[in-house]
Design an enzyme around this catalytic site. Sequence first.
Site, PDB file in Angstrom:
ATOM      1  CB  SER A 179     101.654  50.355  56.124  1.00 37.74           C
ATOM      2  OG  SER A 179     102.529  51.442  56.081  1.00 37.74           O
ATOM      3  NE  ARG A 184     102.057  55.082  47.767  1.00 41.01           N
ATOM      4  CZ  ARG A 184     101.172  54.382  48.425  1.00 41.01           C
ATOM      5  NH1 ARG A 184     101.514  53.218  48.926  1.00 41.01           N
ATOM      6  NH2 ARG A 184      99.949  54.825  48.592  1.00 41.01           N
ATOM      7  CG  HIS A 232     106.148  55.631  55.006  1.00 46.22           C
ATOM      8  ND1 HIS A 232     105.775  54.458  55.593  1.00 46.22           N
ATOM      9  CD2 HIS A 232     105.013  56.168  54.479  1.00 46.22           C
ATOM     10  CE1 HIS A 232     104.477  54.268  55.440  1.00 46.22           C
ATOM     11  NE2 HIS A 232     103.990  55.286  54.757  1.00 46.22           N
ATOM     12  CE  LYS A 272      94.960  54.347  56.012  1.00 49.38           C
ATOM     13  NZ  LYS A 272      96.326  54.496  55.504  1.00 49.38           N
TER      14      LYS A 272
END
Length: 164
Positions: A128, A90, A17, A41
Amino acid sequence: MKTALYPGTFDPVTYGHLDVLERAADIFDRVVVLVAANSQKEPLFSADERVAMLRRSVRGRRNIRVDVFDGLLVSYAKRAGATSIVRGLRAISDFEYEFQMALTNRKLNRRITTVFLMPHEKYTYLNSSIVREISRLGGNVSQFVPPHVRRMLTLKHRPGTRRR
Ligand code: COA
């Protein structure tokens, strides 16, 4: 003054990030990192903790601000006078989800453009969840997150551990 938003859950912020953020801060006059407060989430860290970790990570960067939001991204963008949304791309697997979000946001407000930035290739596999999982199982996450984030993860997973 060109302002961009960099939204996400940041549970927790990683070097990936921060790599995207550095690139955005080089391009835009001002970047607001936006922590989604009520992410679907069910984050490990509270919104306040995620904001605090980000603030410490960007300390000293004059054109980066950290804020929290709850609601529609485009509404925040309008209030903040931002015309760009930055997202990291990504791998190809990110594309479909990002494509849908970018086009939806543009549908909601045609003045908002999403800009995709690629983090350094050494971070393309990182997210993460992987960091949380490694930390939970007692692994070393020092190559993925800044030291203060690593300490927060340790405290979360092993509350009895003394702060180092
Ligand atoms: N390096 C490392 N990891 C990265 C990364 C990078 N450069 N870029 C993304 N990731 C990871 C994140 O860590 C996260 O991992 P995780 O799922 O394992 O936790 C994952 O990729 C994607 O998460 P993130 O970038 O944080 O996005 P998100 O999907 O959690 O957040 C919002 C999406 C909050 C931006 C979006 O839901 C939103 O805007 N919500 C507001 C409501 C709204 O306006 N909805 C309409 C939008 S279409």
